[in-house]
Design a protein around this motif. Structure first.
Motif, short mmCIF file in Angstrom:
data_model
loop_
_atom_site.label_atom_id
_atom_site.label_comp_id
_atom_site.label_asym_id
_atom_site.label_seq_id
_atom_site.Cartn_x
_atom_site.Cartn_y
_atom_site.Cartn_z
N MET A 1 5.58 -2.93 -29.51
CA MET A 1 3.96 -3.84 -29.92
C MET A 1 3.74 -3.99 -30.86
O MET A 1 4.04 -4.47 -32.02
CB MET A 1 3.98 -2.28 -29.97
N ILE A 2 3.30 -5.38 -30.62
CA ILE A 2 2.34 -6.31 -31.12
C ILE A 2 1.12 -6.12 -31.83
O ILE A 2 0.34 -4.91 -31.14
CB ILE A 2 2.17 -8.05 -30.57
N ILE A 3 0.88 -5.71 -33.27
CA ILE A 3 -0.25 -4.89 -33.75
C ILE A 3 -1.35 -5.91 -34.63
O ILE A 3 -0.64 -7.08 -35.10
CB ILE A 3 -0.03 -3.92 -34.58
N SER A 4 -2.40 -5.64 -34.61
CA SER A 4 -3.11 -6.69 -34.36
C SER A 4 -2.94 -7.41 -36.15
O SER A 4 -3.34 -8.61 -36.44
CB SER A 4 -4.96 -6.34 -35.30
N GLN A 5 -2.50 -7.07 -37.06
CA GLN A 5 -1.87 -7.41 -38.22
C GLN A 5 -0.71 -8.79 -38.49
O GLN A 5 -0.37 -9.74 -39.01
CB GLN A 5 -1.87 -6.81 -39.91
N ASN A 6 -0.15 -8.53 -37.51
CA ASN A 6 1.09 -9.41 -37.28
C ASN A 6 0.69 -10.22 -36.68
O ASN A 6 1.05 -11.75 -36.04
CB ASN A 6 1.65 -8.97 -36.08
N LEU A 7 -0.55 -10.95 -36.16
CA LEU A 7 -1.01 -12.09 -35.35
C LEU A 7 -0.70 -13.22 -36.34
O LEU A 7 -1.46 -12.81 -37.60
CB LEU A 7 -2.50 -11.74 -34.56
N SER A 8 -0.02 -14.55 -35.80
CA SER A 8 -0.36 -15.05 -36.50
C SER A 8 0.01 -16.57 -35.37
O SER A 8 0.12 -16.41 -34.43
CB SER A 8 0.65 -15.10 -37.29
N GLN A 9 0.12 -17.96 -36.28
CA GLN A 9 -0.15 -18.78 -34.86
C GLN A 9 1.41 -19.03 -34.76
O GLN A 9 1.78 -19.15 -33.30
CB GLN A 9 0.14 -20.44 -36.30
N LYS A 10 2.12 -18.45 -35.59
CA LYS A 10 3.60 -18.51 -35.24
C LYS A 10 4.01 -17.63 -34.14
O LYS A 10 4.44 -17.63 -32.94
CB LYS A 10 4.67 -18.51 -36.58
N ASN A 11 3.19 -16.92 -34.33
CA ASN A 11 3.36 -15.12 -33.10
C ASN A 11 2.41 -14.95 -32.10
O ASN A 11 3.28 -15.47 -30.99
CB ASN A 11 2.71 -14.56 -33.79
N MET A 12 1.47 -16.28 -32.05
CA MET A 12 0.24 -17.00 -30.93
C MET A 12 2.37 -18.19 -30.07
O MET A 12 1.90 -17.41 -28.69
CB MET A 12 -0.51 -17.22 -31.28
N GLU A 13 2.08 -18.54 -30.60
CA GLU A 13 2.83 -19.56 -30.45
C GLU A 13 4.22 -19.13 -29.43
O GLU A 13 4.76 -19.77 -28.25
CB GLU A 13 3.74 -20.51 -31.21
N ALA A 14 5.18 -17.97 -30.20
CA ALA A 14 6.24 -17.25 -29.51
C ALA A 14 5.52 -16.38 -27.98
O ALA A 14 5.93 -16.80 -26.98
CB ALA A 14 6.38 -16.44 -30.00
N TRP A 15 4.62 -15.41 -28.46
CA TRP A 15 4.01 -14.83 -27.07
C TRP A 15 3.88 -15.44 -26.13
O TRP A 15 4.07 -15.34 -25.01
CB TRP A 15 2.56 -14.43 -28.00
N PHE A 16 3.18 -16.96 -26.18
CA PHE A 16 2.43 -17.49 -24.97
C PHE A 16 3.67 -18.99 -24.31
O PHE A 16 3.65 -19.10 -23.46
CB PHE A 16 1.09 -18.60 -25.50
N SER A 17 4.93 -18.73 -25.34
CA SER A 17 6.05 -19.65 -24.98
C SER A 17 6.15 -18.97 -23.70
O SER A 17 7.13 -19.34 -23.12
CB SER A 17 6.95 -20.17 -25.74
N GLN A 18 6.27 -17.41 -23.74
CA GLN A 18 7.35 -16.75 -22.71
C GLN A 18 6.44 -17.11 -21.10
O GLN A 18 6.96 -17.19 -20.14
CB GLN A 18 7.35 -15.63 -22.96
#
Length: 166
Positions: A1-18
């Motif tokens: 699970m991704i929790i809100s404090q882990n949100l970042s540019q790097k995390n966002m790019e990984a999530w959307f690249s899927q």
């Protein structure tokens, strides 16, 4: 699970690249595998997302252009994924979506949908977007929408081989 404090540019790019991965959780059911969007870019700081959709023959109207409902679907998918990223793990739903059609979209076109969160409260998210044709960066349509953040959760995991640790 991704929790809100882990949100970042790097995390966002990984999530959307899927979105571009053929075996992605996001492409296992529903309309996403049919429309087959590809991830173009995102900005965590600006709360923006750009997805590209190549026009397919089955999406054409009787006049040979992209059906207006398909343009609206492209907006809805882009808005929905952006909204979900910033609202996770909560589910979201479209409340309204207003679209203005400006230029026809041809069978050979690729449409790039750029969405941006204007404001996000506890329950409601307001966004605006543009649909631009990859050829010559032509503005084809604009949209504005309101989404509701639901009290139901849906975890969309980052795949194992992602650059982000969960």
């Amino acid at each position: 699970m991704i929790i809100s404090q882990n949100l970042s540019q790097k995390n966002m790019e990984a999530w959307f690249s899927q979105i571009s991965a053929p075996d992605s959780f996001l492409k296992k059911k529903g309309v996403l595998p049919l429309l087959n969007p590809t991830f173009k870019s995102c900005s965590f700081e600006k709360k923006e997302l750009t997805l590209a959709f190549k026009v397919m023959d089955w999406e054409l109207n009787p006049e040979g252009g992209l059906h207006g409902g398909m343009i609206v679907s492209g907006f809805d998918i882009t808005f929905g994924l952006l909204c979900h990223y910033f609202s996770q793990p909560n589910m979201v739903c479209t409340v309204n979506l207003s679209t203005t059609f400006i230029q026809p979209v041809l069978p050979s076109d690729t449409v790039e949908y750029h969405a941006r969160i204007i404001s996000q409260g506890k329950n409601v998210v307001a966004m605006t977007g543009e649909a631009r044709l990859k050829r010559e960066n032509i503005l084809a349509a604009t949209a504005s929408t309101t989404f509701m953040i639901l009290n139901k959760t849906l975890e969309i995991p980052i795949e194992k081989d992602s650059m982000v640790k969960i």
